[in-house]
Design an enzyme around this catalytic site. Structure first.
Site, short mmCIF file in Angstrom:
data_model
loop_
_atom_site.label_atom_id
_atom_site.label_comp_id
_atom_site.label_asym_id
_atom_site.label_seq_id
_atom_site.Cartn_x
_atom_site.Cartn_y
_atom_site.Cartn_z
N SER A 168 39.62 37.11 34.34
CA SER A 168 40.37 38.33 34.67
C SER A 168 41.72 38.42 33.97
CB SER A 168 40.56 38.44 36.18
OG SER A 168 41.20 37.29 36.69
N ASP A 209 49.51 41.27 41.43
CA ASP A 209 48.75 41.17 42.67
C ASP A 209 48.79 39.72 43.15
OD1 ASP A 209 46.90 39.80 41.09
OD2 ASP A 209 45.47 41.46 41.01
N HIS A 215 47.37 37.69 39.54
CA HIS A 215 47.54 38.05 38.13
C HIS A 215 48.98 38.39 37.78
CE1 HIS A 215 43.33 38.99 39.29
NE2 HIS A 215 43.10 38.28 38.19
#
Length: 359
Positions: free
Chosen positions: A43, A323, A326
């Site tokens: 991610s 978040d 990340h």
């Protein structure tokens, strides 16, 4: 008041950006330094491959992308990712497209295979739903190679040999595997030292497979301080430390094995030019100014991702994490810039991506 706070934020950040820019070339349009750039990862690099998968690991909704030109594309941050930054420094004037949507001649400048939740191990992240493991990303690259050969014929191999490849895998093998004992057995089967060895052994074979597909210039990203992620801190507590030390200690065991791995690959594979980028060191020694705000910038739901359409923090420059997992764009800028041009000798081994491109 808001204006004052924003100006003060820039006053803190600008010295960092000056240090980066004084050691790195500016983003300019023109011929790229390499013909193409291929990206493997999770991610931290995903730019849309997960958008149409059945998975909890998606970021194709606001407030993700609030500072990105195309808004919510599937990038797990407010703006650019570190690989976006690297692509810019390499001279590409377009974003490297995700495998899920790359078409036609777009693949000739590279493809991004990264997938949120993915790991070195195939089962990693399975509790999140679908994801594209590193083994599967390598299979997708075979599809790309076939398409490149259709376009370039006998010149395809030489073309692919000149490209830059970056691989950033392993975070989920800890976050969404080893440190989830209720879901996975690895934490019960292996000590942290044994697990690092198991991961490196499989990673070694995967990198050799990438080499066999034509990759010669490969940058391997070390894992960052994932034990400092707000969701991990919330989940495990810190026992009066700043971060979850047991996670960061396990990560360091993995990272410590990457330099010897790079040496082994360069020694035993003809014309191989592998290098290691120390994101853990850059995080701990290179980003102290960004610890002003350690909380998440967006409001997060269970699992650590942003709640849809909730308004994020206004001064994103002062937040390390967007978040629960990340980094914000400003952190990605530092990672990308220092991966491209090392600010400290410890940032890259044996050379940074700029020198890798020039070889």
């Amino acid at each position: 008041m808001a204006s004052f706070e924003y100006n003060r934020a820039w006053g803190v950040i600008l010295p960092v950006l000056f240090l980066i820019s004084s050691n790195s070339p500016s983003w300019v349009l023109g011929a790229p330094q390499v013909p193409c750039y291929f990206i493997y990862g999770d991610s931290l690099a995903d730019n849309g491959n997960n958008n149409n998968l059945e998975t909890q690991a998606k970021a194709n909704y606001p407030p993700y992308g609030i500072d990105f030109p195309d808004k919510a594309t599937g990038r797990f941050t407010n703006g650019h990712t570190s690989v976006d930054i690297i692509a810019g420094f390499l001279g590409f004037d377009r974003y490297i497209q995700p495998f899920a949507s790359a078409k036609g001649s777009e693949i000739l400048i590279g493809v991004n295979y990264a997938s949120g939740g993915a790991g070195i191990r195939d089962e990693t992240g399975q509790q999140l739903g679908d994801r594209i493991s590193l083994n599967h990303q390598l299979q997708n690259h075979l599809v790309t190679i076939s398409r490149v050969r259709d376009m370039l014929g006998s010149n395809a191999t030489a073309y692919l040999n000149k490209c830059i490849y970056t691989v950033g895998m392993g975070s989920n093998d800890y976050i969404n595997n080893y440190f989830m004992p209720d879901v996975y057995q690895t934490g019960k089967l292996y000590t942290p030292e044994q697990y690092a060895d198991v991961l490196i052994k499989q990673y070694q074979q995967q990198l050799k497979t990438l080499y066999s597909y034509g990759a010669r210039k490969v940058a391997i990203f070390g894992l960052s301080v994932i034990g400092c992620a707000p969701t991990e801190i919330s989940r495990f507590g810190t026992n009066r430390s700043l971060c979850v030390d047991k996670i960061n200690s396990a990560v360091m065991l993995f990272n410590d094995r990457l330099k010897p791995l790079v040496d082994e690959l360069n020694r035993n594979l003809a014309d191989a030019k592998f290098t290691y980028i120390d994101f853990f060191g850059i995080s701990t020694a290179g980003l102290p100014v960004l610890r002003v705000a350690s909380s998440t910038c967006c409001k997060v739901r269970e699992g650590g991702l942003c709640i849809s359409f909730e308004t994020p923090c206004s001064i994103r420059l002062l937040h390390a994490f967007y978040d629960g997992f990340h980094p914000t764009e400003i952190v990605n800028l530092v990672f990308g810039a220092r991966a491209y041009t090392a600010l400290l000798s410890s940032d890259a081994y044996p050379f940074d991506i700029h020198h890798l491109a020039m070889i």
